[in-house]
Each structure stands twice: as C-alpha cells, then as structure tokens.
Design an enzyme around this catalytic site. Structure first.
Site, PDB file in Angstrom:
ATOM      1  CG  LEU A   1      -0.065   6.962  23.347  1.00 25.54           C
ATOM      2  CD1 LEU A   1       0.472   7.270  24.701  1.00 25.54           C
ATOM      3  CD2 LEU A   1       0.875   6.976  22.198  1.00 25.54           C
ATOM      4  N   GLY A   2      -3.507   4.132  22.734  1.00 28.33           N
ATOM      5  CA  GLY A   2      -4.113   2.808  22.936  1.00 28.33           C
ATOM      6  C   GLY A   2      -5.604   2.870  23.704  1.00 28.33           C
TER       7      GLY A   2
ATOM      8  N   GLY B   1      -9.102  -0.436  30.215  1.00 28.69           N
ATOM      9  CA  GLY B   1     -10.141  -0.961  30.626  1.00 28.69           C
ATOM     10  C   GLY B   1     -11.212   0.414  30.975  1.00 28.69           C
ATOM     11  CG  PHE B   2     -11.117   1.943  34.380  1.00 29.55           C
ATOM     12  CD1 PHE B   2     -12.410   1.338  34.374  1.00 29.55           C
ATOM     13  CD2 PHE B   2     -10.246   1.657  35.140  1.00 29.55           C
ATOM     14  CE1 PHE B   2     -12.674   0.316  35.460  1.00 29.55           C
ATOM     15  CE2 PHE B   2     -10.519   0.563  36.153  1.00 29.55           C
ATOM     16  CZ  PHE B   2     -11.861   0.158  36.445  1.00 29.55           C
ATOM     17  N   GLY B   3     -10.850   3.582  29.476  1.00 31.37           N
ATOM     18  CA  GLY B   3     -10.677   4.714  28.748  1.00 31.37           C
ATOM     19  C   GLY B   3      -9.464   4.774  28.007  1.00 31.37           C
TER      20      GLY B   3
ATOM     21  CB  VAL C   1      -3.887   5.969  27.022  1.00 25.98           C
ATOM     22  CG1 VAL C   1      -2.479   6.775  27.507  1.00 25.98           C
ATOM     23  CG2 VAL C   1      -4.391   5.129  28.268  1.00 25.98           C
TER      24      VAL C   1
ATOM     25  CE  LYS D   1      -6.816   4.861  33.424  1.00 32.11           C
ATOM     26  NZ  LYS D   1      -6.114   4.060  34.494  1.00 32.11           N
TER      27      LYS D   1
ATOM     28  CG  ASP E   1      -4.754  -5.191  36.842  1.00 24.83           C
ATOM     29  OD1 ASP E   1      -4.490  -6.400  36.617  1.00 24.83           O
ATOM     30  OD2 ASP E   1      -5.125  -4.363  36.119  1.00 24.83           O
TER      31      ASP E   1
END
Length: 851
Positions: free
Chosen positions: A539-540, A543-545, A547, A561, A658
């Site tokens: 899907l995209g 910042g941490f990995g 999905v 995720k 965030d």
C-alpha cells in the site's frame, strides 16, 4: 422444433440487449458501451481499448494498448488528468452520447469527453471505432469514414504511432506534440514534452527549459532522426496550413512506437518477437544527464556511473522510495540542515562564517546565473554569503574576473570527465554543522564514483583554506574509527533486541492487569495474508517501514505495517503502538487487530481503510471534488472527537505528537480515524505537559514550543489540528505557500485573509460557496486560527474546540497572530539580491525526524 425456435429467439434478444464483450471494434449510441472488464479491439487484433490501472496504481483510466504484448504497453490515455477511483469503477462507462464520446462515473458525472458540438450529422448515427493503426476515431460511418469528427491521433499523450501526424498547425498555431507521463504509475502530464514550432524538427522540453533538438526543419539532411533507414519510411508535408511528418513501418508485420518517456528521453522502439522485448532504434539525448534537471533540485548527475544520480553533500533524497525503488529522480534532494539565515537577508558581519561552501570541480554549471560585479573570488563568495537566498557561486579569473551566483534551487548539475575542457568549479553553500559530517566528495574517474578526500574546500577566508583541508582529513579519520565502533555495537545491540523483543512486549502487557487485549498473530499467517509480502499487496511506505494489504483466514481485510529491520529507532515506537492502541477503543481511532514479534519481526495489523488517508483526497485535484463542505465538516468533527477521547475521555491521557493529514485514515463511509501512534506519549493523571530531548514529528504540523524546546502537551496536538482544519478548508498544504509573495505558509495566508475581511476566499475553489453554510466555514476558520496561536495557553482545549464547532450560540474569541507566519516580502526573489532592505526573520527548523 418450435421449442428450439423460441430458444434461439430468446438468445438473440438477450444478445441484442447485452453490452458487447471482447472483440467488438465499435461503440455506438444506445446499449453498446465499455465498462470494466469489457474492451474493443482493432480489426487486426493488434490494439485494444478499455479500462486499465497503470503500474501499482488503483486508479482507472481509459486507454489503448497493444493487445498481445506483455507487460501491458499503453499508447494513449483519454482521462489522464481525471482518473476514476476504484470505488466508482463498476458503474463507469465509455459511451457515445448525443454525438460525443463520453466517460461517465457511477453517478453519471462527466469525467472525460471529446467535447464536440455536432450539428450537421445525425447524432444517433455517430460511432467510435478502433482502427488497425491504433487510432480511435469518432465518425458517422465508422471504418469507411474519411473525415473523422474526432480522432485520438490528433490528441496524443506520450506516444507517436505510425501514421499519426507530428508537427505544427500554422492556422491554429497548435502543435501535434506529446507529453511524458508523470510517473510509471500516473499517466497525468509529466515534466517532459516533445513538440515542433514549425521550424525545428523535434524540440525537447522540461516545462519551459529546452534541452534537446534533432535537426532543423523537417526534410533537411541535418535532422538525424529523419534520415533513410531500413525500418521506417517518412513523409514530410509543408504547406500554408501546416507542417508535419508521419512515418510508417516498411514491414507491416513490425510493431513500432515513438515515445517521450518518464525520464525525459525521446525514443524510437520496435518490438522483438524473438526476445519479447522492446528494442531501441533511436534515442535523444544519448546521455541521461543531458535531460534538463534529470536528477532534480540539488541532484548531481554522472553518466559514467552505475548510480547516475546522487545528492550533493549535505542533502538527502526528497523521496527515497522514488529514487531507490523506481529510479525516478525528478523530485531531487533537500537539505539535511537549514542555512543559518534561511529566508532572511540581514546577516551580521560577525556571523559571516556560520554558513560556508564546498567546492565541486569540473562540473557543468546550472543555467540562469546572476552576474555579479566582483574583483576577487573572496568578494564573490562574500556577496553570496550576505545574500540568504544565494545557494551557490562560481568565479572565473578570465577577462578581469567573473562572478556568478545562483538563487534558490540548483538544477542540471553534471559531473564532467577529467579531460573535459568545458568543466567549471562551483561552490555549494551549506550550514556550518554539515562540515563535521563531510568525509569527501564525488568525482568522475572512468566508470565509477570515487571518494576524493579533502576536495571540499572550506572557504571561510582564503587564509584558512589549507588548515581546513588538514582538518577535514582529521575529521574523516576520526569518523571512520567512530563508524567502525558504532557498527560493531549496533550489530550486537540489534541481535540482543531480536532475542528480547518478545519479552519486552510481554513485560509491558504484564504491567497492565487486563493485558493489551490484542492477539498475537503468527508470522506464517502474515506471510499467507500478504502473499509473502508481495509488491502487488504493498500500500505504501512510512517512516518506519512498508505497509501491505492482507486477508486473514477469516476473510478480514487488514493493513499490515512491517517495521523495517534497518530502523534503529523503531522499537520504542512499536511498543507504543501495541500497548497504547490496544487499550484505546473509539470510532475515530484506527483499530489494532493484532501484532507479531516472531523471528525478530515487529509487525502491526490494523483494520483496513479502503479510502486510505485524508491527504490523498484534499490535496488531489480530482478526489477533492468528492468532498463537499458537509463531508469536510463531518471529517473535522470526527478528528475532534478522536482527540477529545485521547486527551480527556480515555482512562489513559495520550498526546499523539504526530497529528497530520496522512495520519488521518478514512474508512469506506469516509469516517476519519486517527492512526500511527509510534510517537505518542502517555502522561499520568492530570499531567498535560512533558518534555523530551528527542524532537520527532513532521514539518508544518509541529507547534513552536515543541519544535524549539522539546516541550509537548495536549496543546501541541491542538496546534497540529489547527493546521489540519485550515488545510481541509483550503485544500492546500501548510508548506505550499513558501513562495507566496507576502506569506510563508498557509497559516500566514489565512491570517492575512482574516484581517482583510476576506476569510471566505480561503475556501477550496472546488467547494461551491452556495452549497455550504458560510457561517459554518467562518467558524471553522476562526477555530483553526485559535488553535495555531503561538502561546499554547491561549489555544483552546479539544473539548472546547468541540463546543465551539457544535454550539451555534457560542461566541468565539478573536484569534491572535499565528506562529510561523512572519514575512515582509520574499527573500529569494531575484529582485532583492542587491537590495539593502532586510527581510524579517522567520522561524525554521534545522532538525526533524520525518515519518
């Protein structure tokens, strides 16, 4: 016999009233149209017309492609700027209506049209046919028509097929040119175009910058692309009406196309049946680095390296995903650290050694320099340093000395060979803190980039150059030793963390007497759900990995995720999301389905959101049309309810830290859900405020007290929400206003309109004013401005925000000037370069951790 007759008759009636399927080459008025899964083909079976989704995109387009070539090669797109979302594709149709070829979505809204005014023909007799050449033709009598009402050959996208015209209409002053796709996944008009002005043969453009031309007027010997060859036959036409050429393949069985690609290069390609791939017979420019700005802003191009594009020292990829996964470099690079006087023009003499310069020798200089009077290099450098908009300078001793400076982005930088006499030296400006990280620069040496130690010259003053070179060698040596020690410690720590991560999560859950209430999912189940983390399920990337979309054994769709193994800071964030989200239950918070900590993995499973994130809608020119004011207001209230729950109603007081548009997910009913709690912090009891040494968040949404002092509170989230509410109203990003003539961001623009009494001008143009409640819009703007005030104590709490938005009798206080808006005039305007009038200071960030 009688029964058989009725059976046959019934079948015929069914066929007559059923939309056609594959193989039919005509669209006519009435019940013959194209829907998803149905196509028409050319009589020779070479071309096919229908709906398609490019690359990894989920959007649908009408296009023409080669029917029997894999992978799919699209040669023409109808609705290249107005795609149809997957949610509306089932009822979308391409049909002939009142003499026009139209594309309508499920709600029968017009998406694309040939836009004809047919007055001299019978509208019911108009039909669309796909011809053997790949030309889609709208006419009265189909294949026999010699005078089409409309044809796709006169409206090309990125491909020029045999038989189509390429040239210039002298009467209408229009070109038969074509434009590259925006990306391999997006057929919208990209950066590059190929056209003709009636004089030159082919002109290549990056927007308004010409970077290639192939010869003079069509038919002359100086045009290399039109010379006789064994594959193509060219015909040139030049009369009082038009100048154009067409080409045809000498062997009709061959398949060929002329295209302007995503990377900006013009190519002639021929299909090889033996190798099942496209063979290139012509390319212009020959070298990628001769495509203007091929590596984007602050990118450095080298044709003699396997890595064609790199970022200049002190810069990083603007989109690492585009660079590494798709080799798309046009987005370029951004600074690691902002310049000392970023956006101002009031450098003091004693501060002039804060920013300095790195030397890049033997390069092709960027275009459009400004000529500055300077007798020495030192004077040239000082002139650039005093101008906060100056990003680089170059100096030549020839003819008494020449000084050039560049303002803003640097484009088209290219490393030349060591023997190239056209090379020049450029000095790139960096913040002082960047020099401690510099170990060398890149130069060309045959076919590879080599690190040349000490080639960065720190030009504080000429007398300091030699010392700076020695210092850089010492720094490089020390950094190498430190890096070795760090790598050894890092590997050991990572190994230890992989062993103990399960225990860490278990300890956190044991601390809570009720546990986290989220099931542990096996890694094998996740592999099956994502088809072994297939790219088709991706899907995209956050910042941490990455999905992925997955389907569990019970049929539930989930978003998975996967924390990247390269992320050194992600373990605490992972624990946050498991522990915090597992205990939070609210309609406007994303639901955590499960987690996995097996085999060293750290994986979270969320409920799947088919409409993805809010930013995809409000910042997209097509999708934003789906959000009327009523829907936007509902989304605003949904976000408020979620934050009220986090700050006040939950038994755990959560500060998200965030909040931004791409962390607001939308379900199938467009209900907003707050997601991504990796940076969230739990505060005890009645505590509303805390402090951190590690500032992490997203530029444009961070409150000033958090960005500058690490002080965060519920009012930090309120500030972020204030930015979001203004973005929802305006349909533009907060950071999209940095080049506006009077303001630096959306907050400043909203404040300006509010003071002028023109606040309704902030409303997105796609929202009809007559279809919304003006008082409701003004109330939301008022609340948004209250939320982004500089003093956190003046910002309302989220429960108060909810009352302000829902209580019609409540009188709202007047807002004060927001944070981050001060600007007297633009400092990077070339007209201000030699001005003595200072620009006002504006607040910038030198370090953020994006997500």
């Amino acid at each position: 016999m009688e029964m058989n007759f009725f059976v046959v008759l019934s079948c015929l009636l069914i066929l007559l009233n059923t939309p056609f399927s594959h193989g039919v080459e005509t669209i006519i008025s009435g019940n013959k149209y194209i829907t998803q899964g149905r196509t028409i083909s050319s009589p020779n079976g070479r071309f096919e017309l229908g709906f398609f989704t490019p690359g990894q995109s989920s959007k649908y387009y009408i296009g023409i492609w080669y029917k029997n070539i894999s992978p799919q090669t699209v040669v023409w797109v109808a609705n290249r700027v107005t795609p149809i979302p997957s949610s509306a594709i089932k009822s979308s149709k391409l049909r002939v209506l009142d003499g026009d070829l139209v594309l309508v979505d499920g709600a029968q809204n017009l998406v694309w049209s040939t836009n004809l005014s047919v007055t001299t023909v019978k509208r019911n007799s108009v039909l669309a046919t796909l011809r053997d050449s790949g030309n889609l033709v709208l006419s009265e009598d189909g294949m026999n028509s010699t005078t089409p009402l409309w044809q796709s050959f006169e409206h090309p996208t990125d491909t020029h097929l045999p038989g189509a015209k390429f040239g210039y209409n002298k009467r209408t002053k229009t070109t038969y040119g074509f434009t590259s796709w925006k990306s391999w996944d997006d057929p919208a008009s990209g950066l590059y175009s190929l056209d003709n002005n009636g004089d030159m043969g082919f002109l290549l453009w990056n927007r308004t910058e010409e970077y290639g031309r192939s010869g003079h007027k069509f038919g002359t010997d100086t045009n290399p692309s039109l010379k006789p060859n064994p594959l193509f036959n060219f015909t040139v036409v030049d009369n009082e009406n038009q100048t154009y050429f067409t080409y045809n393949l000498l062997n009709p069985s061959l398949i060929g196309r002329h295209v302007i690609q995503v990377d900006g290069r013009e190519k002639q390609l021929t299909w090889s049946e033996s190798t099942q791939e496209w063979m290139m017979t012509y390319v212009q420019p020959l070298q990628k680095c001769d495509v203007y700005a091929y590596c984007g802003p602050f990118g450095f191009c080298n044709d003699n390296s396997t890595t064609v594009c790199v970022c200049l020292q002190g810069f990083k990829y603007k989109s690492e995903r585009e660079w590494r996964l798709f080799n798309e470099f046009s987005g370029g690079c951004v600074r690691n650290t902002s310049l000392k006087c970023s956006g101002t023009n009031n450098y003091q003499e004693e501060d002039m050694d804060v920013d300095s310069f790195i030397m890049y020798p033997n390069v092709r200089l960027p275009r459009h320099p400004q000529n500055i009077t300077a007798e020495t290099q030192t004077e040239c450098e000082s002139t650039c340093l005093k101008n906060c908009s100056c990003t680089a300078y170059a100096y030549s001793n020839s003819s008494g000395g020449h000084c050039w400076i560049w303002v803003g982005q640097l484009l088209n930088l290219k490393q030349l060979g060591e023997d190239d006499i056209n090379g020049s030296t450029i000095y790139i400006r960096l913040a002082a803190t960047e020099f401690s990280n510099i170990k060398g620069t890149y130069i060309i040496n045959n076919t590879q980039w080599l690190m040349l130690k000490c080639s960065f010259v720190f030009n504080y003053t000429n007398s300091k150059q030699f010392l700076a070179i020695i210092a850089s060698v010492a720094v490089a040596a020390a950094a190498l030793v430190a890096c070795t020690i760090f790598c050894v410690c890092y590997k050991r720590r990572r190994a230890a963390l992989k062993i103990t991560v399960d225990e860490t999560i278990d300890e956190d859950t044991d601390d809570d007497e009720n546990g986290i209430g989220v099931p542990l999912i096996t890694f094998q189940s996740i592999l099956e759900a994502t088809n072994n983390f297939s790219d088709a399920n991706k899907l995209g990337e956050g910042g941490f990995g990455p999905v992925y979309k997955g389907m569990l054994l019970d049929g539930q769709e989930v978003a998975i995720k996967r924390l990247s193994s390269q992320s050194s800071q992600g373990i605490n964030e992972f624990k946050n999301e498991v522990v915090l989200i597992g205990k939070l239950q609210h309609r406007n918070l994303v639901k955590l389905i499960g987690y996995c900590t097996q085999v060293g993995e750290k994986i979270l499973l969320y409920e799947y959101m088919p409409n993805k994130s809010l930013d995809i809608f409000i910042f997209d020119q097509t999708r934003r049309l789906l959000l009327d004011w009523s829907k936007r207001f509902d989304i605003i209230l949904g976000i408020v309810r979620g934050l009220v729950y986090l700050h006040h109603d939950s038994r755990l007081r959560i500060i998200h830290r965030d909040i931004k548009t791409n962390n607001i997910l939308l379900d199938e009913e467009m209900i907003p859900k707050i997601s991504d709690f990796g940076l969230a912090r739990l505060v005890a009891g009645n505590t509303f405020e805390a402090n951190t040494k590690k500032v992490a968040g997203t530029y444009g949404y961070m409150s000033p007290e958090y960005a500058l002092s690490g002080l965060f509170s519920t009012k930090s989230d309120v500030f972020s929400f204030g930015v979001i509410i203004l973005e929802i109203i305006c349909g533009m990003k907060n950071t999209a206003f940095y080049q506006h003539e009077e303001v630096s961001n959306l907050l400043g623009y909203a404040w300006k309109l509010w003071n002028e009494g023109n606040a309704m001008d902030l409303l997105d143009d796609s929202v009809l004013v007559g279809c919304c409640k003006e008082c409701e819009v003004l109330k939301c703007i008022n609340v948004g401005l209250l939320c982004v005030e500089e003093d956190p104590n003046r910002r309302p709490s989220m429960p108060t925000v909810f009352l302000m938005l829902t209580d019609e009798s409540m009188n709202l206080p007047k807002p004060y000037q927001p944070a981050f808006v001060t600007r007297n005039r633009i400092c990077n305007d070339p007209s201000t370069i030699e001005s003595d009038k200072p620009c006002s200071n504006q607040l910038t960030f030198s370090a953020q951790e994006g997500r």
